[in-house]
Design an enzyme around this catalytic site. Structure first.
Site, mmCIF file in Angstrom:
data_model
loop_
_atom_site.group_PDB
_atom_site.id
_atom_site.type_symbol
_atom_site.label_atom_id
_atom_site.label_comp_id
_atom_site.label_asym_id
_atom_site.label_seq_id
_atom_site.Cartn_x
_atom_site.Cartn_y
_atom_site.Cartn_z
ATOM 1 N N GLU A 272 0.826 -1.249 -0.036
ATOM 2 C CA GLU A 272 0.111 0.094 -0.018
ATOM 3 C C GLU A 272 0.924 1.318 0.078
ATOM 4 O O GLU A 272 1.320 1.447 0.936
ATOM 5 C CB GLU A 272 -0.856 0.003 1.155
ATOM 6 N N CYS A 306 -2.796 8.696 2.618
ATOM 7 C CA CYS A 306 -2.421 8.279 1.469
ATOM 8 C C CYS A 306 -3.588 8.544 0.543
ATOM 9 O O CYS A 306 -3.456 8.678 -0.930
ATOM 10 C CB CYS A 306 -2.061 6.736 1.351
HETATM 11 C C1 UN1 Z 1 -4.024 5.698 4.619
HETATM 12 O O1 UN1 Z 1 -4.086 6.912 4.388
HETATM 13 O O2 UN1 Z 1 -2.820 4.980 4.791
HETATM 14 O O3 UN1 Z 1 -9.768 5.755 3.145
HETATM 15 C C2 UN1 Z 1 -5.271 4.804 4.861
HETATM 16 C C3 UN1 Z 1 -9.321 6.287 4.173
HETATM 17 C C4 UN1 Z 1 -8.807 5.741 5.184
HETATM 18 C C5 UN1 Z 1 -7.708 4.796 5.360
HETATM 19 C C6 UN1 Z 1 -6.627 5.481 4.598
HETATM 20 N N1 UN1 Z 1 -10.018 4.798 5.580
HETATM 21 O O4 UN1 Z 1 -8.881 7.733 4.137
#
Ligand code: UN1
Length: 515
Positions: A272, A306
């Site tokens: 990820e 992210c």
């Molecule tokens: C991340 O930023 O690593 O969709 C995960 C989202 C959250 C998860 C983010 N449920 O923004």
């Protein structure tokens, strides 16, 4: 608390943060030695003031080896424990997380700088995935496939994989561990976790609850191990053949190193990595709704998800009004102490994040971008509170293709939907994307094969804040992994194809004769 001009802000005293962290750790039953700052080992710090809270002992090479050995040892009995019984452990973990939601959120705020509501939301995401995994523990099914031979049955069975190494990032210090751990445990795997060095206290708290859950239901505590450490611990997880699957969340640079190294030993990876997420706003969009969705996705979590919205692709007919409204909304976004009521934007994680933001804004301005916001508030000390920035770009220059982990929203203009989709897909990353439209043709086209190339493609909501029920992850440099809901569990198991002959003949497949 304003945004467009830099002002001084009030942050909590570090002594108070130490007391709050200690109280939360005590309540969850975490046993750890909190050394004085600078005493060596891992320095648990807080972006709220930029100071060190405590020193923690770092895992040695022997500790790392022992943790992997313990998890590998526990796997031999865990893999044959019935899946619904494994689910009972995750159910208990979910109960304990619910009971200690405030304690964990407190630590998330102190270590990652999230505002209270988002920190609570992150713990809720853990509770949600536990519920999902408990249901999953009764749904780990394989297919029965029509055999070409008479008296034969063809089927698939799914089996536990082994030890899962989990490397997590600072920005979702607990939820991403839970996505992996809850699913891995019901799948019959055991887990060794290396959290970010920036968030060790939240990790210790989670591990304490995990161990308590195991003791409460009579499961081996070794099904989940925690290693506080840096690069060396990570490298051991990457290279150790006892680690069957390495699930790593972090930068593209990290993934580029980890992916080939695990592949070299034929291990599995689940990556990820970065995102450079865009939202398209079409002429038919409901602009009130679009502005709300855009501001949460772009400025929420101080731009450190992210899934953060980093590029706005607005139709020429709406771009001026849209930018004006976003800038207006940014002006009233309270920046400051994330634990204070009313704050919506907390600090950046550290100085490097701030320097990266300044560098990106300078580059964007040099490329002809018009910058709104992006100021630092309270310029003393090592805490970095900034106003989110909006940058109107004349065109997509190299900086727009870069993921800067800070609240910068680049605005690009388009004329045709084809052009907008091409802009959406023009970056190397492929995590999340969105379109704001009330035109069904545009919405469907965006989600079609020649639409967004991302793992997540939303309509009339922002790019961030995904629910756990869907598979989470993205394409291209985002790494291709899928975690959390849907059938992501398959990454945590191995598949066996079984052909059973219940006849007294031995017909060969493909009509082959061998007699
Ligand atoms: C991340 O930023 O690593 O969709 C995960 C989202 C959250 C998860 C983010 N449920 O923004």
């Amino acid at each position: 608390m304003t945004t467009m001009e830099s002002t001084s802000i009030t942050v909590p005293r570090v002594e108070d943060l130490r007391e709050r962290a200690k109280a939360a750790l005590r309540t969850v039953g975490a046993e750890l030695t909190l050394g004085v700052p600078g005493a060596g080992g891992i320095q648990a710090s807080t972006p709220l003031t930029g100071e060190v809270l405590f020193s923690l002992t770092e895992a040695s090479a022997e500790d790392t080896d022992a943790a992997i050995a313990e998890a590998a040892g526990a796997f031999t009995s865990w893999r044959t424990t019935p899946a619904p019984v494994r689910g009972a452990l995750v159910a208990r973990l979910g109960e304990l997380l619910t009971e200690h939601k405030d304690d964990l959120a407190q630590l998330v705020t102190i270590e990652a700088g999230k505002i209270t509501s988002e920190a609570l939301g992150e713990v809720q995401e853990m509770i949600d995935i536990c519920e999902f995994a408990v249901g999953l523990s009764r749904q780990l099914y394989g297919k029965t496939i029509a055999s070409e031979r008479p008296g034969h049955r063809l089927m698939e069975t799914w089996h536990p994989l082994g030890v899962v190494g989990v490397i997590t990032a600072f920005n979702f210090p607990v939820a991403v561990w839970a996505w992996n751990t809850a699913v891995a445990l019901v799948c019959g795997d055991t887990v060794v976790w290396k959290p970010s060095e920036l968030t060790p206290l939240t990790a210790v708290a989670c591990q304490a609850l995990m161990s308590r859950a195991a003791r409460d239901v009579g499961a081996p505590v070794e099904v989940s191990r925690l290693l506080l450490g840096g690069r060396e611990v990570g490298e051991t997880l990457v290279d150790d053949p006892r680690v069957a699957l390495l699930s790593a969340t972090g930068s593209v640079r990290m993934g580029r190193e980890v992916g080939p190294r695990v592949a070299q030993r034929f291990g599995r990876v689940l990556l990820e990595l970065g995102g450079n997420n865009a939202a398209i706003v079409t002429p038919s969009a409901d602009l009130d709704l679009a502005v709300r969705g855009i501001v949460f996705s772009a400025a929420g979590t101080a731009g450190q998800r992210c899934t953060t919205l980093r590029r706005l692709i607005a139709h020429r007919s709406v771009v001026d009004e849209l930018v004006e409204r976003i800038v207006g909304a940014y002006r009233s976004l309270p920046v400051g102490d994330p634990s204070a009521q009313g704050t919506l934007v907390g600090p950046l994680i550290h100085e490097t994040a701030y320097r990266d933001m300044v560098g990106a804004l300078e580059q964007a301005a040099a490329d002809g971008g018009e910058v709104f916001g992006g100021h630092r508030h309270g310029t003393e000390g090592d805490a970095y509170y900034v106003s989110p920035a909006v940058v109107r770009m004349p065109s997509q220059t190299a900086i727009v293709h870069n993921e800067t982990f800070a609240p910068i929203l680049y605005v690009l203009t388009y004329d045709t939907l084809d052009e907008a989709i091409a802009l959406n897909n023009a970056v190397p990353q492929g995590l999340s994307s969105a379109i704001f439209t009330t035109d069904i043709r545009e919405a469907e086209r965006f989600m079609a094969a020649d639409g967004s190339d991302c793992g997540i493609a939303n309509v009339n909501i922002g790019t961030s804040g995904a629910e756990i029920g869907g598979a989470f992850g993205g394409e291209k440099e985002t790494g291709g992994g899928r975690e959390s809901g849907s059938d992501s569990w398959k990454a945590y198991m191995r598949r066996a194809t079984n052909t059973v002959n219940y006849s007294s003949e031995l017909p060969l497949a493909q009509g082959v004769r061998f007699s």
